[in-house]
Write an enzyme that holds these catalytic residues in place. Structure first.
Site, mmCIF file in Angstrom:
data_model
loop_
_atom_site.group_PDB
_atom_site.id
_atom_site.type_symbol
_atom_site.label_atom_id
_atom_site.label_comp_id
_atom_site.label_asym_id
_atom_site.label_seq_id
_atom_site.Cartn_x
_atom_site.Cartn_y
_atom_site.Cartn_z
ATOM 1 N N HIS A 24 41.613 46.363 68.214
ATOM 2 C CA HIS A 24 41.423 44.897 67.858
ATOM 3 C C HIS A 24 42.073 44.200 69.221
ATOM 4 O O HIS A 24 41.677 43.087 69.729
ATOM 5 C CB HIS A 24 42.323 44.376 66.783
ATOM 6 C CG HIS A 24 41.768 44.922 65.458
ATOM 7 N ND1 HIS A 24 42.394 45.803 64.689
ATOM 8 C CD2 HIS A 24 40.380 44.813 65.015
ATOM 9 C CE1 HIS A 24 41.634 45.917 63.494
ATOM 10 N NE2 HIS A 24 40.443 45.471 63.806
ATOM 11 N N GLY A 134 33.629 45.753 68.200
ATOM 12 C CA GLY A 134 33.835 47.050 68.585
ATOM 13 C C GLY A 134 32.744 47.939 68.402
ATOM 14 O O GLY A 134 31.942 47.908 67.462
#
Ligand code: PAF
Length: 267
Positions: A24, A134
């Site tokens: 993150h 991601g």
């Protein structure tokens, strides 16, 4: 937010379900470097869990998350309640162009529709210029790109490469649920994918598929849910390696009751 937009400043958005890790952080850093303002959301979205136990056990650690967000100077944390996210019943069904019918979608029915509902809702509220996803959740990233394209939303989806631990394990909020023994074994998923990528250069499609199935089955606590080689664009199954391009190998493996996913671009 309106003030930010009226000044022609750009907004980068990093949606998360919390339990933040370095994966993150790399999305947040990328957003910080590419936008005037970065917003991170933390919301464990019940609509995308097809398994009640998985929802209950999903790690939640807001105090730690806030400290982590401070380290990257995240500008705004948006932490809505379920009532704020869904003030009215929201059972919208999305046309995900068939991208939701394979791999994760096959084993987690309704999951991607739940992701689509929450991401669309966030996009409508925040109206970011760029949103960061991601590539560990490669199928999710492709589906979000599809939603944005299909609905002609003026948002750029920015994919970011998988962040890995030193031993190769793909970073995931679920990793904290692995016990010591499982954590030691987990990197073998990525090692197997690396071997598959190397094999794909000279071996046949079936040889690679058989190798991964055999290898994962031979490591006792692993339970393979799927290993599939698909086209990077449309996520359709690849039948052979004749073209040697646009192929991504995706895997989902249970280790105890923790479900881990990973992927690797073959060529
Ligand atoms: O990838 C995730 O963490 C979630 O699916 C997302 C995009 C935050 C939506 O809840």
């Amino acid at each position: 937010m309106n003030e930010i937009r009226s000044q022609n400043k750009t907004i980068g958005f990093v949606p998360t379900m919390g339990a933040l890790h370095s994966g993150h952080l790399s999305l947040l850093k990328k957003s910080k470097s590419e936008n005037d303002f970065t917003i991170c959301s933390i919301f464990v979205n019940p609509k995308q869990f097809n398994n009640k136990e998985d929802l209950e056990k999903y790690p939640r650690n807001i105090e730690d998350d806030i400290e982590i967000l401070k380290t990257v100077n995240c500008d705004i944390l948006f932490c809505p309640s379920e009532e704020e996210m869904y003030p009215e019943k929201n059972d919208e069904i999305f046309d995900l162009g068939g991208l939701d019918k394979v791999m994760e979608g096959k084993y987690r029915p309704g999951h991607f529709n739940g992701v689509a509902i929450v991401v669309k809702r966030f996009f409508d509220i925040i109206m970011p210029n760029q949103a960061y996803f991601g590539e560990k959740d490669f199928q999710q990233m492709r589906i979000i790109q599809h939603i944005v394209g299909f609905n002609k939303m003026p948002i750029q989806i920015v994919p970011a490469p998988i962040e890995r631990e030193n031993d190769g394990l793909a970073m995931s909020s679920r990793n904290v649920r692995l016990n010591q023994e499982e954590r030691k074994i987990a990197p073998k998923i990525y090692q197997t994918l690396l071997n598959a990528k190397e094999m794909a250069i000279n071996c046949t499609f079936s040889e690679v598929i058989n190798y991964v199935n055999r290898e994962i089955a031979s490591i006792k606590p692993f339970k393979l849910e799927y290993f599939e080689i698909v086209n990077i664009q449309n996520l359709k199954s690849v039948e052979d390696f004749s073209e040697k391009k646009n192929c991504i190998a995706c895997i989902a493996v249970y280790l105890g009751d923790v479900r881990l996913i990973d992927n690797i671009i073959l060529f």
